[in-house]
Design an enzyme around this catalytic site. Structure first.
Site, PDB file in Angstrom:
ATOM      1  CB  CYS A   5      72.585  14.078  -6.065  1.00 50.05           C
ATOM      2  SG  CYS A   5      72.995  12.977  -7.561  1.00 50.05           S
ATOM      3  CB  CYS A  31      68.662  11.702  -8.138  1.00 44.07           C
ATOM      4  SG  CYS A  31      69.478  11.919  -6.385  1.00 44.07           S
ATOM      5  CB  CYS A  78      79.353  20.785   5.205  1.00 51.13           C
ATOM      6  SG  CYS A  78      78.942  20.409   6.999  1.00 51.13           S
ATOM      7  CB  CYS A 103      70.724   8.472  -8.251  1.00 48.66           C
ATOM      8  SG  CYS A 103      71.862   9.493  -8.310  1.00 48.66           S
ATOM      9  CB  CYS A 161      73.773   9.767  -4.966  1.00 50.20           C
ATOM     10  SG  CYS A 161      72.328  10.480  -4.383  1.00 50.20           S
TER      11      CYS A 161
HETATM   12 ZN    ZN Z   1      71.684  11.212  -6.638  1.00 53.29          ZN
END
Ligand code: ZN
Length: 172
Positions: free
Chosen positions: A126, A129, A149, A80, A77
């Site tokens: 995610c 976060c 995607c 984070c 990510c």
């Molecule tokens: Zn994240």
């Protein structure tokens, strides 16, 4: 001037990491969550990353840095640093966005109903976060039949060889 700018960047990066730790300790019920205010996210992310991760934007197809990226490693990510997808599950969907048939593990991402723009889609965020990553569709390849995607701007990449180096460092 260049040195000054990189200094400012380092200070922001450090501040960003410090805030991540504080906030993840603060939430007792879900201690691994990363929670920040919009202003804190703006300090940690580029304007494009902020628009996509925090305001559910979408990058234009075939413009991101990972749709045509074939190195071995792990996609994390951008907000984070949580591990989201492995290069082993990436496939060329032809859509112009990086596409994966499954997340890094079952706790890496969450899905939410998204009925915006008159479409019924499943948003992918995610898990750590809540940053917007993209959408998941049921027209992917075996073994899952799913197509995650994802916007390149929501991702960072760690090369497999760099991951090994870091693991080696931890052992020493
Ligand atoms: Zn994240």
């Amino acid at each position: 001037m260049k040195n000054f700018l990189s200094c400012v960047f380092i200070v922001f990066t450090l501040a960003c990491n410090a805030q991540t730790k504080e906030n993840s300790n603060a939430t007792a019920s879900d201690k691994d969550k990363v929670v920040k205010t919009p202003k804190e996210w703006q300090q940690c992310l580029s304007p494009e990353q902020y628009k996509i991760l925090r305001e559910k934007g979408t990058e234009r197809a075939f413009t991101g840095k990972y749709y045509d990226h074939h190195e071995k490693g792990t996609y994390t990510c951008a907000a984070c640093k949580s591990k989201l997808f492995s290069s082993n599950t990436k496939f060329d969907s032809g859509t112009g966005w990086p596409s994966y048939y499954q997340p890094f593990n079952k706790n890496a991402v969450k899905t939410k109903a998204d009925n915006s723009y008159g479409m019924q889609r499943l948003e992918v965020v995610c898990a750590k976060c809540d940053g917007h990553l993209g959408h998941v569709f049921e027209d992917g390849p075996a073994p899952t039949g799913l197509r995650y995607c994802i916007n390149s701007a929501s991702l960072d990449f760690i090369k497999a060889e760099d991951e090994k180096k870091n693991e080696g460092k931890k052992e020493n």
